[in-house]
Design a protein around this motif. Structure first.
Motif, PDB file in Angstrom:
ATOM      1  N   GLU A 106       0.822  -1.202   0.000  1.00 52.26           N
ATOM      2  CA  GLU A 106       0.000   0.000   0.000  1.00 52.26           C
ATOM      3  C   GLU A 106       0.865   1.264   0.000  1.00 52.26           C
ATOM      4  O   GLU A 106       1.894   1.335   0.624  1.00 52.26           O
ATOM      5  N   THR A 355      -9.432  -3.435  -8.305  1.00 52.72           N
ATOM      6  CA  THR A 355      -9.510  -1.962  -8.281  1.00 52.72           C
ATOM      7  C   THR A 355      -8.140  -1.313  -8.107  1.00 52.72           C
ATOM      8  O   THR A 355      -7.989  -0.118  -8.323  1.00 52.72           O
ATOM      9  N   ALA A 356      -7.156  -2.100  -7.654  1.00 56.17           N
ATOM     10  CA  ALA A 356      -5.840  -1.509  -7.359  1.00 56.17           C
ATOM     11  C   ALA A 356      -5.012  -1.450  -8.648  1.00 56.17           C
ATOM     12  O   ALA A 356      -5.582  -1.354  -9.742  1.00 56.17           O
ATOM     13  N   ASP A 361      -5.416  -6.047 -12.433  1.00 55.69           N
ATOM     14  CA  ASP A 361      -6.477  -5.178 -11.912  1.00 55.69           C
ATOM     15  C   ASP A 361      -7.114  -4.441 -13.092  1.00 55.69           C
ATOM     16  O   ASP A 361      -6.614  -3.418 -13.574  1.00 55.69           O
ATOM     17  N   PRO A 386      -9.476   1.849  -2.127  1.00 58.33           N
ATOM     18  CA  PRO A 386      -9.454   1.911  -3.596  1.00 58.33           C
ATOM     19  C   PRO A 386     -10.845   1.859  -4.254  1.00 58.33           C
ATOM     20  O   PRO A 386     -10.942   1.788  -5.473  1.00 58.33           O
ATOM     21  N   PRO A 402     -13.293  -3.037  -3.657  1.00 59.69           N
ATOM     22  CA  PRO A 402     -12.010  -3.719  -3.522  1.00 59.69           C
ATOM     23  C   PRO A 402     -12.233  -5.197  -3.214  1.00 59.69           C
ATOM     24  O   PRO A 402     -13.276  -5.589  -2.686  1.00 59.69           O
TER      25      PRO A 402
END
Ligand SMILES: Nc1nc2c(c(=O)[nH]1)N[C@H]1C(S)=C(S)[C@@H](COP(=O)(O)OP(=O)(O)OC[C@H]3O[C@@H](n4cnc5c(N)ncnc54)[C@H](O)[C@@H]3O)O[C@H]1N2
Ligand code: MOO
Length: 512
Positions: A106, A355-356, A361, A386, A402
């Motif tokens: 992260e 979503t990341a 993704d 996210p 997410p």
């Protein structure tokens, strides 16, 4: 206020009376009993609080009592987790608010991330511009949980005829009376009028004959062997007769447009002559589950895990007012995701995972290729930061949840809930607040959503609230909204209600 929780429509409780709360672990219990240390609740708390058996009475629901550092600063979990299933720290790590672990992927939150309250407001606003499905007549059994699009107007007088309120005799004039041979039962057609001095046996709900002046209850009259009926107490004119139109006249408005169709409303509507109700259409939702690592049955194995969101999201979306038209598992196939989003007939497409910014993704690239407008791209909330909301061509919407399961819940309540509430015509729920019993560590910059149980008037934060965990939320009554910086014991926090109590008995149901 330190008032009592006043969750959604149909569950309001006056401030003076502590409500009965539903606990996922213990079922309903009077708030007082909970306050007094109900052993079942203690047991439930022990199960979901620290593995040491502490019931959350300490200053910090988070094992180790760490002070979160800004995300992105390397740190080490201060206490080994009893089990460490999550990818993001131990079982009670405060979302991403706690110290990041070495190697954690992260970063500091997205530069475009929207503050949590604004994200919810934007989701509600988005619904205003969305195309609406026409309200239309639906059979009564499909109307539950919807909002009336037109007033409920009585189609008949209620009662629709003069009705006996008791089993006994319809009598005409003062007693004693001559009793007729026949009896009038509920459902019988119009009986013959009574003559003065006559009585006839009558059942509760039966039509009262013309010229009857009262109904004498069976326990208040005695018959003799000549067929005479003698009152055992004074008979008042009109007693135990429900006159036609006592509750309403045909054409009276029983409920205004905008009312929630509850089981009681269904009963009233049926009594008043309705077979169908004109209700706001449910927005259609389609769930697209992304991820090659997901199994739909059996035990996790060889790096594969069970899909937790496929079983969880459809009933939750229904409880938010949606009609779930499909749940599709698309793996990590970019083309399949693009095609599914493009062709979905749903008003709201809900994706999970992706979503990341990992190599598979696919949500952002899909939205870009479709020319979608990103209304919310990341939210300053933990877990779930996210999450995203996009307007698709044609005005449909997509909420990207997410993949981490508690992060998905956070996205559901932050973005899908306000959108669906508006689209389905449900009024905004009054926020309610409760003081936290324990200190809750905050994220330095972001809002945290923390599963809590309500114990009397207090919210008790639960452990196992990491983004990849469902253990805390599965035992919770609500999610506490913890402002950046955290909350001290006794501090009032907004509590997001969870729909367990209402959705549980309604597998296909639809309450909010
Ligand atoms: N470089 C960065 N990496 C990550 C960031 C970031 O900001 N920069 N954010 C992290 C956060 S926070 C979250 S949350 C996740 C969001 O990830 P995705 O939405 O892309 O989801 P996935 O990577 O597909 O999955 C994440 C996690 O969840 C599991 N998962 C996915 N679907 C399901 C399901 N249906 N049931 C149960 N579990 C599911 C998946 O296996 C992963 O373990 O990204 C971080 N990374
Ligand atoms: O904080 Mo993420 O959004 O793991 O959940």
């Amino acid at each position: 206020m330190t008032g009592h929780p006043a969750p959604g429509p149909g569950r309001r409780t006056p401030d003076t009376a502590p409500p009965r709360r539903f606990s996922a672990q213990t079922g309903y219990a009077p708030a007082g009993a909970v306050d007094d240390g109900d052993p079942e609740v203690d047991e439930a708390l022990a199960l979901v609080n620290e593995a040491s058996g502490k019931t959350g009475s300490g200053p910090d629901p988070i094992p180790g009592g760490r002070t979160p550092e800004p995300a992105g600063q390397a740190g080490r979990a201060a206490q080994p987790a009893p089990s460490t299933p999550g990818t993001h720290g131990g079982p009670a790590r405060p979302g991403h608010g706690g110290p990041a672990q070495p190697g954690h992927k992260e970063k500091h939150h997205h530069p475009r991330a929207t503050p949590w309250p604004e994200a919810r407001a934007r989701a509600a606003q988005a619904a205003r511009r969305a195309p609406r499905r026409d309200a239309g007549p639906v059979p009564l059994d499909e109307a539950l949980g919807r909002i009336l699009a037109t007033p409920l107007t009585a189609l008949t007088d209620l009662p629709s005829f003069d009705t006996s309120a008791m089993d006994g005799w319809a009598v005409a004039g003062p007693g004693p009376w001559d009793v007729r041979e026949e009896a009038i039962l509920a459902g019988h057609a119009r009986p013959r009028p009574l003559a003065d001095g006559e009585a006839v046996r009558i059942a509760t709900g039966a039509r009262v004959p013309q010229e009857a002046t009262a109904v004498l209850r069976s326990e208040h009259g005695i018959t003799d062997d000549k067929g005479g009926l003698h009152p055992q107490r004074e008979v008042v004119h009109g007693q135990d007769i429900r006159p036609r139109g006592q509750e309403c006249r045909s054409g009276d408005q029983l409920l205004p447009a905008g009312s929630l169709v509850t089981p009681a409303v269904l009963g009233l509507a049926a009594a008043a002559g309705y077979d169908e109700l004109v209700a706001v259409a449910r927005p259609r939702a389609e769930v697209l589950i992304l991820g090659d690592e997901l199994l739909t049955e059996g035990l996790p194995q060889e790096g594969l895990i069970r899909d937790a969101l496929g079983p969880m999201l459809p009933p939750w979306l229904r409880s938010l007012g949606a009609e779930v038209i499909a749940v599709r598992r698309l793996g990590d196939d970019a083309q399949a995701v693009l095609k599914a989003v493009k062709e979905s007939p749903a008003d709201l497409v809900v994706t999970t995972g992706g979503t990341a910014s990992g190599p598979v993704d696919h949500v952002h690239p899909t939205l870009k290729r479709l020319g979608a407008e990103l209304l919310v791209d990341g939210v300053q909330v933990r877990p779930g930061h996210p999450m995203l909301l996009a307007r698709l061509p044609g005005g449909r919407h997509l909420v990207g949840l997410p993949g981490n399961p508690l992060a998905a819940v956070s996205g559901l309540l932050t973005l899908a809930e306000p959108l669906l509430r508006k689209l389905s015509g449900h009024p905004a729920v009054e926020p309610y607040h409760a003081p936290t019993r324990d200190e809750i560590h905050g994220h330095p910059y972001d809002t945290r959503l923390v599963p809590v149980v309500l114990r009397g008037d207090e919210a008790v934060p639960l452990h196992y609230n990491g983004p990849a965990m469902l253990r805390g939320i599965a035992a919770s009554d609500g999610l506490a909204v913890v402002p950046p910086g955290g909350a001290k014991p006794g501090q009032e926090l907004e509590i997001l209600d969870l729909p367990w109590a209402l959705s549980a008995p309604l597998p296909g149901g639809c309450f909010t």
